[in-house]
Design a protein around this motif. Structure first.
Motif, short mmCIF file in Angstrom:
data_model
loop_
_atom_site.label_atom_id
_atom_site.label_comp_id
_atom_site.label_asym_id
_atom_site.label_seq_id
_atom_site.Cartn_x
_atom_site.Cartn_y
_atom_site.Cartn_z
N VAL A 1 0.85 -1.20 0.00
CA VAL A 1 0.00 0.00 0.00
C VAL A 1 0.88 1.25 0.00
CG1 VAL A 1 -1.73 1.34 1.28
CG2 VAL A 1 -1.97 -1.14 1.10
N ALA A 2 1.95 1.24 0.80
CA ALA A 2 2.87 2.38 0.82
C ALA A 2 3.48 2.59 -0.57
CB ALA A 2 3.97 2.15 1.86
N PRO B 1 10.03 9.94 -0.01
CA PRO B 1 10.93 8.97 0.61
C PRO B 1 10.13 7.81 1.23
CG PRO B 1 10.60 10.84 2.06
CD PRO B 1 9.89 11.16 0.77
N PRO B 2 10.82 6.75 1.63
CA PRO B 2 10.11 5.65 2.30
C PRO B 2 9.38 6.16 3.55
CG PRO B 2 12.36 5.01 1.77
CD PRO B 2 12.25 6.48 1.49
N ALA B 3 8.35 5.43 3.93
CA ALA B 3 7.55 5.80 5.11
C ALA B 3 8.39 5.66 6.38
CB ALA B 3 6.31 4.93 5.19
N SER C 1 0.84 10.47 6.30
CA SER C 1 1.62 11.21 7.30
C SER C 1 3.04 10.64 7.40
CB SER C 1 0.92 11.13 8.66
OG SER C 1 1.70 11.77 9.63
N ALA C 2 3.16 9.31 7.42
CA ALA C 2 4.48 8.69 7.54
C ALA C 2 5.33 8.91 6.29
CB ALA C 2 4.31 7.19 7.79
N LEU C 3 4.68 9.13 5.15
CA LEU C 3 5.40 9.40 3.90
C LEU C 3 5.72 10.89 3.74
CD1 LEU C 3 3.30 7.07 1.58
CD2 LEU C 3 5.74 6.78 2.12
N GLY C 4 5.27 11.71 4.67
CA GLY C 4 5.55 13.14 4.61
C GLY C 4 4.70 13.90 3.61
N ARG D 1 6.88 7.10 12.89
CA ARG D 1 5.76 8.02 12.69
C ARG D 1 4.48 7.27 12.35
NH1 ARG D 1 5.20 13.48 11.94
NH2 ARG D 1 3.40 14.12 10.70
N TRP D 2 4.61 6.23 11.50
CA TRP D 2 3.44 5.48 11.09
C TRP D 2 2.78 4.77 12.27
CZ3 TRP D 2 2.50 0.03 10.35
CH2 TRP D 2 1.23 -0.21 9.83
#
Length: 193
Positions: A21-22, A38-40, A182-185, A44-45
């Motif tokens: 999914v990411a 960038p990668p997740a 959110s985790a992917l910025g 944060r995730w």
């Protein structure tokens, strides 16, 4: 997993699914917003998942159970990503307390989806566990999960994460894409009509 000391909060993840999914979000949003993504960020995730699952700021302990295919050594779209050297047995301290990671390859005796449902059932049956957050591949195991969760005690808060709303079930639901963005910025103001 039977001899595990469980925390009050447990996140159970189909790591292969969330990694794919990411990847899809990265590919689609890079085209949409015109920049490299960038990668997740794993920390944060999982904090976003915990917040969506009802955890609030404080000194909590949360176990993160990452289930993955036996041959996979690492996630491709997260950082940190290597199961054995960067995730298994590692922890970090954040605003929501400590997050402790465990990475479990699924043996060929059972499908990953059956294993995930068994782990979720095991976790939900532990007295000390109060909050369970589940990130499954719902296309492959939703009916099994819904069936397994139908008799969970009312004092447990179970939240299922999926990319779209689901019908029925004895659990809360959250949209997986928000925590991953959110985790992917990816910021809301970057997304154009």
């Amino acid at each position: 997993m039977e001899n595990v000391r469980w925390s009050e909060n447990v996140i159970v993840v189909d790591a292969d699914y969330v990694d794919s999914v990411a990847f899809n979000l990265i590919v689609n949003f890079e085209r949409m917003i015109g920049r490299r993504i960038p990668p997740a960020d794993m920390a944060r995730w999982v904090e976003c998942v915990a917040l969506d699952g009802g955890l609030r700021q404080g000194d909590h302990e949360t176990q993160v159970v990452l289930l993955h295919a036996k041959g996979k050594r690492a996630m491709e779209n997260f950082t940190p990503a290597d199961y054995s050297t960067q995730l298994e047995g590692k922890a970090f301290q954040g605003n929501l307390g400590e997050f402790v990671f465990g990475a479990y390859p699924v043996e060929s005796l059972v499908s990953k989806e059956e294993f995930l449902v068994d782990v979720v059932s095991l976790v939900c049956n532990q007295k000390e566990v109060k909050r369970v957050m589940v990130v499954p591949d719902v296309d492959k195991c939703y009916d099994m999960l819904r069936h397994a969760l139908r008799h969970v005690d009312d004092d447990k808060r179970v939240t299922l994460f999926a990319m779209q709303p689901l019908t029925g079930g004895n659990f809360r639901q959250e949209i997986l894409g928000y925590s991953l963005m959110s985790a992917l910025g990816i910021k809301a103001d970057e997304i154009k009509e």
